[in-house]
Design an enzyme around this catalytic site. Structure first.
Site, mmCIF file in Angstrom:
data_model
loop_
_atom_site.group_PDB
_atom_site.id
_atom_site.type_symbol
_atom_site.label_atom_id
_atom_site.label_comp_id
_atom_site.label_asym_id
_atom_site.label_seq_id
_atom_site.Cartn_x
_atom_site.Cartn_y
_atom_site.Cartn_z
ATOM 1 C CG LEU A 71 -2.046 -1.208 1.421
ATOM 2 C CD1 LEU A 71 -2.895 -0.846 2.868
ATOM 3 C CD2 LEU A 71 -2.718 -0.772 -0.071
ATOM 4 C CG ASP A 72 0.077 4.134 -2.642
ATOM 5 O OD1 ASP A 72 0.747 3.529 -3.393
ATOM 6 O OD2 ASP A 72 -0.288 4.331 -3.450
ATOM 7 N NE ARG A 73 6.360 6.956 4.952
ATOM 8 C CZ ARG A 73 7.220 6.855 5.294
ATOM 9 N NH1 ARG A 73 8.821 6.779 4.239
ATOM 10 N NH2 ARG A 73 8.499 6.642 6.776
ATOM 11 C CB THR A 75 -3.003 4.187 1.493
ATOM 12 O OG1 THR A 75 -1.699 3.155 1.567
ATOM 13 C CG2 THR A 75 -2.545 4.946 0.092
#
Length: 235
Positions: A71-73, A75
């Site tokens: 997951l993106d940082r 999020t």
């Protein structure tokens, strides 16, 4: 990173474990956690989970842990790791063949064009600014991206969207929602007008369903929302 963000990063003592067995561990990622090590040198969530396992089971030596997805940082939400070398390739196959159902929640300020819709774009990533641009037609080096969204709830100044991914592209949800005029709350990179206080964006990996790679039983997990008045209003 905002100073107050450091207080909510995961460590082995505050790790939010959603599911665990001999082969898998599923956790609720906090905003600011990086799933796997990168050039920042910050401690990744994978190492936090290893520390948790080592401490909980008093394991000597190195702890095995396989990263199956990310997951993106900024999020939050569901991340699953493999605890055994037997589970990892099977888990990788589940994600590669899109046999896992991923559900996301996002908060946007602008009303989407439709109550529910399927978005199809071609995304091209620019490594220099770590950003993906969405195009309506096929382009060179573009990767086809498909998602389905629907409005779940209308809040005072925001809309709660539920998103299901058909593909898993770089910054897919962020880029595709921005392309229809609905950047995610706090996402400066994709056009929102201001950041969230903790440097997060209001995108949460809410649910994940798949068949267990070893036991073949159905796994269905839901990640609690971040503790925030706006997210609380979504329930």
């Amino acid at each position: 990173m905002a100073k107050n963000q450091e207080k909510i990063l995961s460590n082995k003592d505050n790790l939010q474990v959603l599911y665990e067995d001999n082969h898998l561990i599923i956790v609720n990622k906090r905003a600011g956690d990086i799933v796997q090590g990168d050039k920042t040198g910050d401690k990744p969530l994978s190492e936090v989970v290893k520390s948790y396992i080592k401490d909980k089971y008093q394991k000597p030596g190195n702890v095995y842990l396989g990263v199956a997805h990310r997951l993106d940082r900024p999020t939050t939400g569901v991340v699953v790791f493999a605890k055994t070398s037997k589970a990892l390739p099977r888990l990788n196959k589940i994600f590669a063949e899109k046999d896992a159902k991923k559900t996301y929640w996002a908060l946007v300020k602008q009303l989407p064009p439709k109550t529910e819709d399927t978005l199809i774009h071609w995304l091209r990533k620019n490594p220099k600014n770590n950003k993906s641009t969405a195009y309506n037609k096929e382009i060179a080096e573009g990767k086809k991206a498909i998602l389905h969204y629907k409005i779940l709830k209308e809040l005072d100044r925001y809309y709660l969207l539920e998103i299901e991914l058909e593909t898993g592209r770089h910054h897919q949800i962020r880029s595709q929602l921005s392309s229809i005029g609905c950047p995610i709350k706090g996402d400066l990179k994709y056009g929102f007008d201001r950041s969230n206080p903790d440097a997060s964006i209001s995108l949460h990996a809410r649910g994940l369903s798949f068949i267990h790679p070893v036991s073949n039983k159905k796994i269905d997990v839901e990640a609690p929302l971040p503790e925030d008045p706006l997210w609380n209003a979504c329930l």
